[in-house]
Motif scaffolding. Structure first.
Motif, PDB file in Angstrom:
ATOM      1  N   ASP A 278       2.172   6.418  25.937  1.00  0.00           N
ATOM      2  CA  ASP A 278       2.819   5.114  26.074  1.00  0.00           C
ATOM      3  C   ASP A 278       2.734   4.278  24.806  1.00  0.00           C
ATOM      4  N   ARG A 279       2.172   4.838  23.736  1.00  0.00           N
ATOM      5  CA  ARG A 279       2.035   4.103  22.471  1.00  0.00           C
ATOM      6  C   ARG A 279       2.906   4.686  21.375  1.00  0.00           C
ATOM      7  N   VAL A 280       3.841   5.566  21.734  1.00  0.00           N
ATOM      8  CA  VAL A 280       4.678   6.194  20.716  1.00  0.00           C
ATOM      9  C   VAL A 280       6.139   6.177  21.137  1.00  0.00           C
ATOM     10  N   ALA A 281       6.991   6.272  20.133  1.00  0.00           N
ATOM     11  CA  ALA A 281       8.405   6.592  20.300  1.00  0.00           C
ATOM     12  C   ALA A 281       8.745   7.542  19.162  1.00  0.00           C
ATOM     13  N   PHE A 282       9.916   8.162  19.255  1.00  0.00           N
ATOM     14  CA  PHE A 282      10.325   9.122  18.237  1.00  0.00           C
ATOM     15  C   PHE A 282      11.714   8.766  17.734  1.00  0.00           C
ATOM     16  N   CYS A 283      11.990   9.148  16.494  1.00  0.00           N
ATOM     17  CA  CYS A 283      13.345   9.064  15.982  1.00  0.00           C
ATOM     18  C   CYS A 283      13.619  10.325  15.168  1.00  0.00           C
ATOM     19  N   GLY A 284      14.903  10.635  15.041  1.00  0.00           N
ATOM     20  CA  GLY A 284      15.279  11.816  14.282  1.00  0.00           C
ATOM     21  C   GLY A 284      16.694  12.226  14.594  1.00  0.00           C
ATOM     22  N   PRO A 285      17.217  13.181  13.828  1.00  0.00           N
ATOM     23  CA  PRO A 285      18.565  13.685  14.076  1.00  0.00           C
ATOM     24  C   PRO A 285      18.606  14.546  15.330  1.00  0.00           C
ATOM     25  N   ALA A 286      19.794  14.937  15.712  1.00  0.00           N
ATOM     26  CA  ALA A 286      19.981  15.639  16.982  1.00  0.00           C
ATOM     27  C   ALA A 286      19.155  16.919  17.066  1.00  0.00           C
ATOM     28  N   THR A 287      19.075  17.689  15.993  1.00  0.00           N
ATOM     29  CA  THR A 287      18.330  18.948  16.049  1.00  0.00           C
ATOM     30  C   THR A 287      16.862  18.719  16.338  1.00  0.00           C
ATOM     31  N   ALA A 288      16.279  17.676  15.728  1.00  0.00           N
ATOM     32  CA  ALA A 288      14.874  17.381  15.960  1.00  0.00           C
ATOM     33  C   ALA A 288      14.647  16.855  17.374  1.00  0.00           C
ATOM     34  N   VAL A 289      15.576  16.012  17.849  1.00  0.00           N
ATOM     35  CA  VAL A 289      15.431  15.462  19.197  1.00  0.00           C
ATOM     36  C   VAL A 289      15.548  16.564  20.253  1.00  0.00           C
ATOM     37  N   LEU A 290      16.430  17.520  20.026  1.00  0.00           N
ATOM     38  CA  LEU A 290      16.537  18.642  20.956  1.00  0.00           C
ATOM     39  C   LEU A 290      15.217  19.397  21.051  1.00  0.00           C
TER      40      LEU A 290
ATOM     41  N   LEU B 186      -2.434   7.510  15.026  1.00  0.00           N
ATOM     42  CA  LEU B 186      -2.392   7.086  16.421  1.00  0.00           C
ATOM     43  C   LEU B 186      -3.617   6.254  16.781  1.00  0.00           C
ATOM     44  N   LYS B 187      -4.766   6.639  16.291  1.00  0.00           N
ATOM     45  CA  LYS B 187      -5.986   5.880  16.567  1.00  0.00           C
ATOM     46  C   LYS B 187      -5.934   4.498  15.918  1.00  0.00           C
ATOM     47  N   ALA B 188      -5.340   4.400  14.729  1.00  0.00           N
ATOM     48  CA  ALA B 188      -5.217   3.100  14.070  1.00  0.00           C
ATOM     49  C   ALA B 188      -4.331   2.165  14.878  1.00  0.00           C
ATOM     50  N   VAL B 189      -3.240   2.683  15.412  1.00  0.00           N
ATOM     51  CA  VAL B 189      -2.339   1.864  16.227  1.00  0.00           C
ATOM     52  C   VAL B 189      -3.000   1.483  17.543  1.00  0.00           C
ATOM     53  N   ALA B 190      -3.807   2.371  18.089  1.00  0.00           N
ATOM     54  CA  ALA B 190      -4.467   2.100  19.368  1.00  0.00           C
ATOM     55  C   ALA B 190      -5.393   0.894  19.288  1.00  0.00           C
TER      56      ALA B 190
ATOM     57  N   TYR C 204       0.845  -1.198   0.000  1.00  0.00           N
ATOM     58  CA  TYR C 204       0.000   0.000   0.000  1.00  0.00           C
ATOM     59  C   TYR C 204       0.877   1.244   0.000  1.00  0.00           C
ATOM     60  N   ARG C 205       0.335   2.328  -0.435  1.00  0.00           N
ATOM     61  CA  ARG C 205       1.096   3.569  -0.483  1.00  0.00           C
ATOM     62  C   ARG C 205       1.615   3.930   0.905  1.00  0.00           C
ATOM     63  N   GLU C 206       2.879   4.280   0.962  1.00  0.00           N
ATOM     64  CA  GLU C 206       3.528   4.564   2.241  1.00  0.00           C
ATOM     65  C   GLU C 206       2.847   5.694   2.991  1.00  0.00           C
ATOM     66  N   ASN C 207       2.925   5.633   4.307  1.00  0.00           N
ATOM     67  CA  ASN C 207       2.393   6.681   5.183  1.00  0.00           C
ATOM     68  C   ASN C 207       0.901   6.927   4.990  1.00  0.00           C
ATOM     69  N   THR C 208       0.168   5.851   4.689  1.00  0.00           N
ATOM     70  CA  THR C 208      -1.294   5.930   4.644  1.00  0.00           C
ATOM     71  C   THR C 208      -1.869   4.951   5.659  1.00  0.00           C
ATOM     72  N   LEU C 209      -3.131   5.120   5.982  1.00  0.00           N
ATOM     73  CA  LEU C 209      -3.748   4.234   6.974  1.00  0.00           C
ATOM     74  C   LEU C 209      -3.799   2.777   6.511  1.00  0.00           C
ATOM     75  N   PRO C 210      -4.134   2.482   5.241  1.00  0.00           N
ATOM     76  CA  PRO C 210      -4.087   1.071   4.822  1.00  0.00           C
ATOM     77  C   PRO C 210      -2.693   0.462   4.957  1.00  0.00           C
TER      78      PRO C 210
ATOM     79  N   GLY D  90      -0.476  -3.695  22.123  1.00  0.00           N
ATOM     80  CA  GLY D  90       0.932  -4.039  22.156  1.00  0.00           C
ATOM     81  C   GLY D  90       1.771  -3.446  21.046  1.00  0.00           C
ATOM     82  N   THR D  91       1.186  -2.613  20.199  1.00  0.00           N
ATOM     83  CA  THR D  91       1.928  -2.005  19.099  1.00  0.00           C
ATOM     84  C   THR D  91       2.099  -0.510  19.350  1.00  0.00           C
ATOM     85  N   ARG D  92       3.032   0.069  18.594  1.00  0.00           N
ATOM     86  CA  ARG D  92       3.321   1.493  18.789  1.00  0.00           C
ATOM     87  C   ARG D  92       3.558   2.176  17.452  1.00  0.00           C
ATOM     88  N   LEU D  93       3.542   3.486  17.501  1.00  0.00           N
ATOM     89  CA  LEU D  93       3.891   4.309  16.358  1.00  0.00           C
ATOM     90  C   LEU D  93       5.267   4.920  16.614  1.00  0.00           C
ATOM     91  N   MET D  94       6.149   4.806  15.628  1.00  0.00           N
ATOM     92  CA  MET D  94       7.467   5.444  15.681  1.00  0.00           C
ATOM     93  C   MET D  94       7.399   6.695  14.814  1.00  0.00           C
TER      94      MET D  94
END
Length: 232
Positions: free
Chosen positions: A126-138, A91-95, A17-23, A99-103
């Motif tokens: 408690d259902r999310v984590a983040f990733c990114g370069p240092a500037t975004a994490v700051l 977020l609602k789809a993951v909820a 399915y097309r990336e970054n879509t709900l399906p 036992g699953t999360r959104l990164m």
């Protein structure tokens, strides 16, 4: 330290399915993903939505930059089929999958505060984590001091101690070409797990597991799940 490597789906299940879509997200979760990595950008009116590129050209055949479109204008793109979802919808789809999360991948600092606000509005901390370069994490740390973070890192050496103290990542997140057992061991000595991306070949998945990584991100989530030994 984690004893089982996590299977993270890259932008959902993009070969189906097309990336970054709900399906795409739902398909990845159905295939056994522990988490789904999505890219977040802001509309002109400041709403966090799922899109990797600054423009809509590659995926939606529309040359306009996302930053020039409001959420209402975005809703007109895609017709009756899949469309660009908001972060709240993802977020609602993951909820719905226990036992699953959104990164949430932050390529730059801009969406950090709005993304965290969307998370807290839904009580999904408690259902999310983040990733990114240092500037975004700051930028994220200003809004979310305790959020789980993977620091995207493209250097062969570990970050300096001062940077790690400021960012407080749980994971170091280099591309798989930089990962070997020595890097994993060095990260462990600093109290870090290692996650890696984007691992699409079975032999590479096995090599990363042999090196001791704690999380793998792949476009081929079903193959990754099978390589890790089936559903958790």
């Amino acid at each position: 330290m984690s004893t089982r490597a996590l299977a993270v789906a890259h932008r959902g299940d993009p070969y189906r399915y097309r990336e970054n879509t709900l399906p795409s997200i739902v398909s990845a979760l159905d295939a056994g993903a522990d988490a789904v990595e999505v890219d977040v950008r802001l509309t002109r009116d400041g709403v966090p939505v799922l899109l990797h590129d600054p423009t809509l050209q590659r995926l939606w055949d529309d040359p306009r930059p996302l930053a020039r479109l409001t959420l209402d204008q975005l809703a007109e793109i895609g017709g009756p089929g899949p469309r660009i979802p908001t972060l709240a919808e993802a977020l609602k789809a993951v909820a719905e999958q226990p036992g699953t999360r959104l990164m949430i991948d932050l390529d730059d600092p801009g969406p950090a505060a709005a993304a965290w606000a969307a998370v807290t509005d839904l009580g999904a901390e408690d259902r999310v984590a983040f990733c990114g370069p240092a500037t975004a994490v700051l930028a994220l740390r200003e809004a979310a001091p305790a959020a789980e973070v993977s620091l995207t890192w493209k250097q062969p050496r570990l970050p300096g101690r001062a940077l790690l103290d400021d960012l407080r990542p749980r994971y170091l997140n280099p591309p798989f070409g930089l990962v070997d057992a020595d890097l994993v061991a060095a990260a462990r000595d600093e109290g870090l797990l290692v996650s890696t991306w984007t691992v699409d070949l079975r032999r590479t998945m096995r090599r990363m597991l042999g090196a001791g990584v704690a999380s793998l991100t792949s476009n081929r989530i079903a193959l990754l799940r099978a390589t890790l030994g089936g559903r958790p």
